[in-house]
Write a protein that holds these residues in place. Structure first.
Motif, PDB file in Angstrom:
ATOM      1  N   ALA A  27       0.845  -1.203   0.000  1.00  0.00           N
ATOM      2  CA  ALA A  27       0.000   0.000   0.000  1.00  0.00           C
ATOM      3  C   ALA A  27       0.876   1.247   0.000  1.00  0.00           C
ATOM      4  O   ALA A  27       0.625   2.199  -0.746  1.00  0.00           O
ATOM      5  N   ALA A  28       1.926   1.233   0.804  1.00  0.00           N
ATOM      6  CA  ALA A  28       2.845   2.373   0.848  1.00  0.00           C
ATOM      7  C   ALA A  28       3.559   2.537  -0.495  1.00  0.00           C
ATOM      8  O   ALA A  28       3.778   3.666  -0.949  1.00  0.00           O
ATOM      9  N   PHE A  29       3.907   1.436  -1.141  1.00  0.00           N
ATOM     10  CA  PHE A  29       4.575   1.457  -2.443  1.00  0.00           C
ATOM     11  C   PHE A  29       3.737   2.213  -3.467  1.00  0.00           C
ATOM     12  O   PHE A  29       4.264   2.962  -4.289  1.00  0.00           O
ATOM     13  N   LEU A  30       2.410   2.037  -3.416  1.00  0.00           N
ATOM     14  CA  LEU A  30       1.504   2.721  -4.349  1.00  0.00           C
ATOM     15  C   LEU A  30       0.961   4.037  -3.796  1.00  0.00           C
ATOM     16  O   LEU A  30       0.224   4.734  -4.490  1.00  0.00           O
ATOM     17  N   SER A  31       1.292   4.358  -2.565  1.00  0.00           N
ATOM     18  CA  SER A  31       0.767   5.563  -1.900  1.00  0.00           C
ATOM     19  C   SER A  31      -0.760   5.539  -1.834  1.00  0.00           C
ATOM     20  O   SER A  31      -1.427   6.533  -2.118  1.00  0.00           O
ATOM     21  N   PRO A  34      -4.277   0.953   2.970  1.00  0.00           N
ATOM     22  CA  PRO A  34      -4.353  -0.506   3.021  1.00  0.00           C
ATOM     23  C   PRO A  34      -5.729  -1.022   2.589  1.00  0.00           C
ATOM     24  O   PRO A  34      -5.831  -2.072   1.959  1.00  0.00           O
ATOM     25  N   ARG A  35      -6.784  -0.276   2.899  1.00  0.00           N
ATOM     26  CA  ARG A  35      -8.133  -0.688   2.490  1.00  0.00           C
ATOM     27  C   ARG A  35      -8.271  -0.657   0.965  1.00  0.00           C
ATOM     28  O   ARG A  35      -8.858  -1.565   0.370  1.00  0.00           O
ATOM     29  N   ALA A  36      -7.738   0.378   0.323  1.00  0.00           N
ATOM     30  CA  ALA A  36      -7.790   0.456  -1.141  1.00  0.00           C
ATOM     31  C   ALA A  36      -7.026  -0.715  -1.762  1.00  0.00           C
ATOM     32  O   ALA A  36      -7.482  -1.308  -2.742  1.00  0.00           O
ATOM     33  N   LEU A  37      -5.882  -1.067  -1.176  1.00  0.00           N
ATOM     34  CA  LEU A  37      -5.114  -2.210  -1.670  1.00  0.00           C
ATOM     35  C   LEU A  37      -5.920  -3.491  -1.489  1.00  0.00           C
ATOM     36  O   LEU A  37      -5.989  -4.322  -2.396  1.00  0.00           O
ATOM     37  N   ILE A  46      -4.809  -6.744  -8.308  1.00  0.00           N
ATOM     38  CA  ILE A  46      -3.458  -6.938  -7.772  1.00  0.00           C
ATOM     39  C   ILE A  46      -3.360  -8.390  -7.319  1.00  0.00           C
ATOM     40  O   ILE A  46      -4.278  -8.913  -6.682  1.00  0.00           O
ATOM     41  N   LEU A  47      -2.243  -9.053  -7.630  1.00  0.00           N
ATOM     42  CA  LEU A  47      -2.033 -10.446  -7.267  1.00  0.00           C
ATOM     43  C   LEU A  47      -1.449 -10.551  -5.867  1.00  0.00           C
ATOM     44  O   LEU A  47      -0.438  -9.896  -5.559  1.00  0.00           O
TER      45      LEU A  47
END
Length: 87
Positions: A27-31, A34-37, A46-47
């Protein structure tokens, strides 16, 4: 090989890119949150795989998702400075 590596008998450190990240790090990698991820994983965008109790998120799928996002257009970024023409 660097001169130091030649003289010391050691090889330079290797930089290894991870294959997977924890959900928090992904989640941090994509900014994103965590809920969106979690939603992206649930929608098979996303796999993610399980290893015991751990969830591992594919770095390649994170990159593919990011590169598939549309480009932003000027004026579409909230709170972004707007250029003003000179009169």
């Amino acid at each position: 090989m660097t001169d130091q590596a030649k003289t010391s008998g050691t090889s330079p450190p290797l930089s290894v890119e991870p294959l997977a990240l924890s959900p928090k790090d992904a989640a941090a990698f994509l900014s994103i949150s965590p809920r969106a991820l979690s939603d992206l994983i649930a929608d098979d965008v996303i796999l993610a795989k399980k290893h015991g109790t751990r969830t591992l998120v594919s770095v390649n799928s994170l990159k593919a998702y990011f590169h598939g996002l549309p480009k932003s257009v000027p004026g579409s970024i909230p709170n972004a400075p707007q250029s003003r023409g000179q009169s």
